[in-house]
Design an enzyme around this catalytic site. Structure first.
Site, PDB file in Angstrom:
ATOM      1  N   GLY A  51       0.835  -1.192   0.000  1.00  0.00           N
ATOM      2  CA  GLY A  51       0.000   0.000   0.000  1.00  0.00           C
ATOM      3  C   GLY A  51       0.869   1.240   0.000  1.00  0.00           C
ATOM      4  O   GLY A  51       2.043   1.194   0.370  1.00  0.00           O
ATOM      5  N   GLN A  56       3.116  10.052   0.976  1.00  0.00           N
ATOM      6  CA  GLN A  56       4.401   9.344   0.896  1.00  0.00           C
ATOM      7  C   GLN A  56       5.138   9.615  -0.415  1.00  0.00           C
ATOM      8  O   GLN A  56       6.309   9.281  -0.539  1.00  0.00           O
ATOM      9  CB  GLN A  56       4.199   7.833   1.056  1.00  0.00           C
ATOM     10  N   CYS A  99       6.592   0.076   6.588  1.00  0.00           N
ATOM     11  CA  CYS A  99       6.119   1.288   5.915  1.00  0.00           C
ATOM     12  C   CYS A  99       7.244   1.799   5.023  1.00  0.00           C
ATOM     13  O   CYS A  99       8.384   1.884   5.470  1.00  0.00           O
ATOM     14  CB  CYS A  99       5.742   2.340   6.959  1.00  0.00           C
ATOM     15  N   LEU A 100       6.905   2.139   3.786  1.00  0.00           N
ATOM     16  CA  LEU A 100       7.941   2.626   2.855  1.00  0.00           C
ATOM     17  C   LEU A 100       8.590   3.906   3.374  1.00  0.00           C
ATOM     18  O   LEU A 100       9.720   4.215   3.014  1.00  0.00           O
ATOM     19  CB  LEU A 100       7.345   2.860   1.462  1.00  0.00           C
ATOM     20  N   HIS A 142      -3.706   1.321   8.044  1.00  0.00           N
ATOM     21  CA  HIS A 142      -2.363   1.912   7.992  1.00  0.00           C
ATOM     22  C   HIS A 142      -2.319   3.043   6.942  1.00  0.00           C
ATOM     23  O   HIS A 142      -1.830   4.146   7.224  1.00  0.00           O
ATOM     24  CB  HIS A 142      -1.356   0.805   7.656  1.00  0.00           C
ATOM     25  N   GLU A 143      -2.847   2.768   5.745  1.00  0.00           N
ATOM     26  CA  GLU A 143      -2.763   3.761   4.660  1.00  0.00           C
ATOM     27  C   GLU A 143      -3.674   4.964   4.933  1.00  0.00           C
ATOM     28  O   GLU A 143      -3.291   6.106   4.679  1.00  0.00           O
ATOM     29  CB  GLU A 143      -3.111   3.128   3.308  1.00  0.00           C
ATOM     30  N   HIS A 146      -2.214   7.519   7.182  1.00  0.00           N
ATOM     31  CA  HIS A 146      -1.263   8.435   6.536  1.00  0.00           C
ATOM     32  C   HIS A 146      -1.953   9.726   6.071  1.00  0.00           C
ATOM     33  O   HIS A 146      -1.335  10.791   6.064  1.00  0.00           O
ATOM     34  CB  HIS A 146      -0.619   7.787   5.310  1.00  0.00           C
TER      35      HIS A 146
HETATM   36 NI    NI Z   1       3.020   3.504   5.618  1.00  0.00          NI
END
Ligand code: NI
Length: 184
Positions: A51, A56, A99-100, A142-143, A146
């Site tokens: 995701g 991000q 997480c990226l 999670h997404e 953000h």
């Molecule tokens: Ni993340």
């Protein structure tokens, strides 16, 4: 196709104010919005994430892309515009998340196991997604976090969070790249 180094460059990594910012709803699905979705999907697949949220890649708008079970041959991407969690319940469960924007670490986060999410798709249709006790349920929460300036470490108690941030700084210093977890 850009090479992977360019994509790593594009991913916003912590600490960064853009990861702590409330994102704006998308009013209209313009060609720019479609392009952003394409770019986010490209980056997500290139970094082998499940995701990615618009902040991000530095865009402070309410869009996330998710694909929790793709292979080289088969992809099943979801693009969620202005997603809203309408139900989050069920037993709470701890699940290891990466997480990226936090290369090199995995964080065990406790979240509800059942969610219902409403969002527009790229055609502007209002969609409803339901997930229970699986990666999709975790990934949706999670997404969407953000988009409201919340990252996985914000769910930890202060001491645990401090320890994880220390581990994260070490991983970054050692050269961890987006998509790598448990960097050694
Ligand atoms: Ni993340």
């Amino acid at each position: 196709m850009q090479n992977t180094d360019d994509i790593f460059e594009e991913i916003v990594v912590a600490p960064d104010e853009r990861l702590k910012t409330e994102c704006a709803p998308i009013e209209e699905i313009t060609p720019e919005v479609r392009e952003l979705a394409e770019r986010m999907l490209r980056d997500m697949y290139a970094t082998e994430g499940c995701g990615l949220a618009a902040p991000q890649v530095g865009e402070l708008v309410q869009m996330v892309v998710i694909d929790v079970d793709y292979t080289d041959k088969k992809r099943n991407p979801y693009v969620l515009i202005n997603p809203e969690i309408v139900v989050a319940d069920g037993e709470e469960r701890e699940f290891p998340e990466g997480c990226l924007s936090f290369p090199g670490i995995t964080v065990r986060v406790t979240r509800p196991t059942h969610v219902i999410v409403r969002a527009r798709n790229l055609d502007g249709d209002l969609m409803q997604y339901e997930a229970e006790n699986n990666l999709m349920a975790v990934c949706l929460q999670h997404e969407i976090d953000h988009l409201h300036g919340i990252t996985m470490v914000d769910h930890l108690r202060p001491l645990k969070r401090a320890a994880k941030m220390h581990e994260y700084q070490d991983a970054l210093a050692a050269g961890a790249k987006p998509g790598e977890t448990d960097f050694e």
